[in-house]
Design a protein around this motif. Structure first.
Motif, PDB file in Angstrom:
ATOM      1  N   SER A  68       0.660  -1.191  -0.093  1.00 19.17           N
ATOM      2  CA  SER A  68       0.015  -0.043  -0.018  1.00 19.17           C
ATOM      3  C   SER A  68       1.010   1.236   0.150  1.00 19.17           C
ATOM      4  O   SER A  68       1.865   1.072   0.634  1.00 19.17           O
ATOM      5  N   TRP A  69       0.355   2.453  -0.584  1.00 19.63           N
ATOM      6  CA  TRP A  69       0.940   3.697  -0.509  1.00 19.63           C
ATOM      7  C   TRP A  69       0.727   4.055   0.891  1.00 19.63           C
ATOM      8  O   TRP A  69      -0.400   3.979   1.674  1.00 19.63           O
ATOM      9  N   SER A  70       1.896   4.555   1.619  1.00 14.45           N
ATOM     10  CA  SER A  70       1.561   4.901   2.879  1.00 14.45           C
ATOM     11  C   SER A  70       2.684   6.005   3.534  1.00 14.45           C
ATOM     12  O   SER A  70       3.682   6.275   2.686  1.00 14.45           O
ATOM     13  N   TRP A  71       2.418   6.603   4.540  1.00 18.54           N
ATOM     14  CA  TRP A  71       3.437   7.491   5.153  1.00 18.54           C
ATOM     15  C   TRP A  71       4.684   6.976   5.411  1.00 18.54           C
ATOM     16  O   TRP A  71       4.922   5.649   5.249  1.00 18.54           O
ATOM     17  N   MET A  72       5.746   7.649   5.902  1.00 16.30           N
ATOM     18  CA  MET A  72       7.224   7.091   6.074  1.00 16.30           C
ATOM     19  C   MET A  72       7.157   7.244   7.646  1.00 16.30           C
ATOM     20  O   MET A  72       6.711   8.014   8.334  1.00 16.30           O
ATOM     21  N   GLY A  73       8.200   6.089   8.231  1.00 17.58           N
ATOM     22  CA  GLY A  73       8.302   6.123   9.468  1.00 17.58           C
ATOM     23  C   GLY A  73       8.962   4.706   9.865  1.00 17.58           C
ATOM     24  O   GLY A  73       9.254   3.907   9.219  1.00 17.58           O
ATOM     25  N   ALA A 155       6.516   8.771  -4.125  1.00 14.86           N
ATOM     26  CA  ALA A 155       5.698   9.706  -5.099  1.00 14.86           C
ATOM     27  C   ALA A 155       5.023  10.933  -4.208  1.00 14.86           C
ATOM     28  O   ALA A 155       4.564  10.613  -3.170  1.00 14.86           O
ATOM     29  N   TRP A 156       4.727  12.025  -4.726  1.00 13.50           N
ATOM     30  CA  TRP A 156       3.899  13.028  -4.508  1.00 13.50           C
ATOM     31  C   TRP A 156       2.545  12.879  -4.805  1.00 13.50           C
ATOM     32  O   TRP A 156       2.181  12.508  -5.828  1.00 13.50           O
ATOM     33  N   PHE A 157       1.553  13.025  -3.821  1.00  9.71           N
ATOM     34  CA  PHE A 157      -0.079  12.955  -4.130  1.00  9.71           C
ATOM     35  C   PHE A 157      -0.526  14.318  -3.636  1.00  9.71           C
ATOM     36  O   PHE A 157      -0.103  14.848  -2.404  1.00  9.71           O
ATOM     37  N   GLY A 158      -1.667  14.593  -4.300  1.00  8.89           N
ATOM     38  CA  GLY A 158      -2.524  15.627  -3.592  1.00  8.89           C
ATOM     39  C   GLY A 158      -2.997  15.046  -2.342  1.00  8.89           C
ATOM     40  O   GLY A 158      -2.986  13.820  -2.371  1.00  8.89           O
ATOM     41  N   LEU A 159      -3.407  15.999  -1.557  1.00  8.36           N
ATOM     42  CA  LEU A 159      -3.757  15.522  -0.282  1.00  8.36           C
ATOM     43  C   LEU A 159      -5.008  14.373  -0.240  1.00  8.36           C
ATOM     44  O   LEU A 159      -4.722  13.346   0.416  1.00  8.36           O
ATOM     45  N   GLU A 160      -6.020  14.936  -1.087  1.00  3.79           N
ATOM     46  CA  GLU A 160      -6.893  13.557  -1.341  1.00  3.79           C
ATOM     47  C   GLU A 160      -6.400  12.658  -1.811  1.00  3.79           C
ATOM     48  O   GLU A 160      -6.852  11.433  -1.446  1.00  3.79           O
ATOM     49  N   GLU A 161      -5.868  12.520  -3.172  1.00 12.12           N
ATOM     50  CA  GLU A 161      -5.338  11.448  -3.759  1.00 12.12           C
ATOM     51  C   GLU A 161      -4.454  10.390  -2.819  1.00 12.12           C
ATOM     52  O   GLU A 161      -4.529   9.329  -2.907  1.00 12.12           O
ATOM     53  N   ALA A 162      -3.613  11.112  -1.662  1.00 10.64           N
ATOM     54  CA  ALA A 162      -2.966  10.287  -0.997  1.00 10.64           C
ATOM     55  C   ALA A 162      -3.741   9.466  -0.223  1.00 10.64           C
ATOM     56  O   ALA A 162      -3.442   8.490   0.285  1.00 10.64           O
ATOM     57  N   VAL A 163      -4.929   9.973   0.368  1.00 10.68           N
ATOM     58  CA  VAL A 163      -5.868   9.079   1.202  1.00 10.68           C
ATOM     59  C   VAL A 163      -6.362   8.050   0.321  1.00 10.68           C
ATOM     60  O   VAL A 163      -6.400   6.949   0.705  1.00 10.68           O
ATOM     61  N   LYS A 164      -6.809   8.527  -1.004  1.00 12.36           N
ATOM     62  CA  LYS A 164      -7.208   7.272  -1.940  1.00 12.36           C
ATOM     63  C   LYS A 164      -6.404   6.273  -2.433  1.00 12.36           C
ATOM     64  O   LYS A 164      -6.619   5.216  -2.613  1.00 12.36           O
ATOM     65  N   ALA A 165      -4.977   6.790  -2.417  1.00 12.79           N
ATOM     66  CA  ALA A 165      -3.953   5.831  -2.594  1.00 12.79           C
ATOM     67  C   ALA A 165      -3.799   4.759  -1.842  1.00 12.79           C
ATOM     68  O   ALA A 165      -3.321   3.570  -2.090  1.00 12.79           O
ATOM     69  N   SER A 167      -4.361   1.507   0.562  1.00 12.33           N
ATOM     70  CA  SER A 167      -5.199   0.423   0.482  1.00 12.33           C
ATOM     71  C   SER A 167      -5.524  -0.303   1.891  1.00 12.33           C
ATOM     72  O   SER A 167      -6.131  -1.251   1.944  1.00 12.33           O
ATOM     73  N   GLU A 168      -5.092   0.426   2.818  1.00  9.59           N
ATOM     74  CA  GLU A 168      -5.291   0.049   4.141  1.00  9.59           C
ATOM     75  C   GLU A 168      -6.564   0.575   4.782  1.00  9.59           C
ATOM     76  O   GLU A 168      -6.252   1.949   4.889  1.00  9.59           O
ATOM     77  N   PRO A 169      -7.524  -0.093   5.043  1.00  8.91           N
ATOM     78  CA  PRO A 169      -8.924   0.390   5.400  1.00  8.91           C
ATOM     79  C   PRO A 169      -8.846   1.601   6.682  1.00  8.91           C
ATOM     80  O   PRO A 169      -9.073   2.421   6.599  1.00  8.91           O
ATOM     81  N   TRP A 170      -7.919   1.239   7.788  1.00 12.00           N
ATOM     82  CA  TRP A 170      -7.988   1.973   8.894  1.00 12.00           C
ATOM     83  C   TRP A 170      -7.307   3.320   8.627  1.00 12.00           C
ATOM     84  O   TRP A 170      -7.611   4.194   9.099  1.00 12.00           O
ATOM     85  N   PHE A 171      -6.184   3.237   7.806  1.00 13.70           N
ATOM     86  CA  PHE A 171      -5.547   4.372   7.493  1.00 13.70           C
ATOM     87  C   PHE A 171      -6.062   5.241   6.503  1.00 13.70           C
ATOM     88  O   PHE A 171      -6.284   6.551   6.649  1.00 13.70           O
ATOM     89  N   LYS A 172      -6.801   4.519   5.556  1.00 11.78           N
ATOM     90  CA  LYS A 172      -7.646   5.259   4.613  1.00 11.78           C
ATOM     91  C   LYS A 172      -8.893   6.121   5.307  1.00 11.78           C
ATOM     92  O   LYS A 172      -9.177   7.092   4.636  1.00 11.78           O
ATOM     93  N   GLU A 173      -9.413   5.497   6.228  1.00 11.31           N
ATOM     94  CA  GLU A 173     -10.791   6.011   6.909  1.00 11.31           C
ATOM     95  C   GLU A 173     -10.213   6.965   7.914  1.00 11.31           C
ATOM     96  O   GLU A 173     -11.097   7.981   8.344  1.00 11.31           O
ATOM     97  N   ARG A 174      -9.361   6.676   8.902  1.00  5.35           N
ATOM     98  CA  ARG A 174      -9.148   7.112  10.114  1.00  5.35           C
ATOM     99  C   ARG A 174      -7.968   8.074  10.312  1.00  5.35           C
ATOM    100  O   ARG A 174      -7.723   9.059  10.856  1.00  5.35           O
ATOM    101  N   ILE A 175      -6.747   7.720   9.642  1.00  6.69           N
ATOM    102  CA  ILE A 175      -5.473   8.358  10.022  1.00  6.69           C
ATOM    103  C   ILE A 175      -5.123   9.459   8.957  1.00  6.69           C
ATOM    104  O   ILE A 175      -5.088  10.387   9.365  1.00  6.69           O
TER     105      ILE A 175
END
Length: 186
Positions: A68-73, A155-165, A167-175
């Protein structure tokens, strides 16, 4: 411990953060080795929500373990300065060099579940990440490089596109929506 004071001072933005703040503080006070992976159940991690200078895009990596596309850490691995951990992980995972904190204050808190997986040929049991997130800013013009043992895209994503990119439901819906919403406050 400086981190305990920072978390105590952190003002939760929602019920999830309120509950997770209490849980993280309890673990910091009562669990052994939370800054290392020697504690197989819970350990400290740091993440970064990296935005461009205009705060219209987020930098994400395609994480190999989570597909999945995700934040870094990453893991604290003995380091108690979690902002330093977040900055190091962003540089390692994306290749970006021009990155700095928008603020040194905690941006968000999360207790994250990690399913069992194979890493470096060894099975890692399911466990919890006690995560502190920082808001970082980076130059979009910086060159990006993958870290093949961890990700297969940067990659850089628009803010809403980052959420849509994601595929992890918890991150996509809540984080990720929570992180984007916090940009309006900074």
């Amino acid at each position: 411990m400086k981190l305990i004071h920072q978390i105590e001072a952190y003002c939760p933005g929602n019920m999830q953060e309120e509950a997770d703040k209490k849980f993280i503080l309890d673990c910091l006070r009562h669990q052994a080795d939370v800054f290392t992976r020697d504690n197989p159940m819970v350990h400290m991690t740091a993440s970064a929500w990296v935005v461009n200078e205009a705060r219209t895009k987020a930098l994400m990596v395609y994480h190999n373990i989570y597909n999945s596309w995700s934040w870094m850490g990453g893991h604290a691995d003995g380091e108690e300065d979690l902002l330093a951990v977040a900055l190091r992980e962003v540089r390692e995972e994306s290749g970006i060099r021009s990155v700095h904190p928008v603020t040194e204050e905690i941006y968000s808190l999360e207790v994250l579940t990690v399913d069992g997986h194979i890493k470096h040929g060894k099975y890692v049991s399911s466990h919890l990440h006690l995560n502190v997130t920082y808001l970082l800013e980076a130059a979009e013009s910086d060159s990006l490089h993958m870290k093949p043992d961890e990700n297969s895209g940067v990659a850089w994503f628009g803010l809403e596109e980052a959420v849509k990119a994601s595929s992890e439901p918890w991150f996509k819906e809540r984080i990720y929506p929570k992180l984007n919403a916090g940009l309006n406050l900074k």
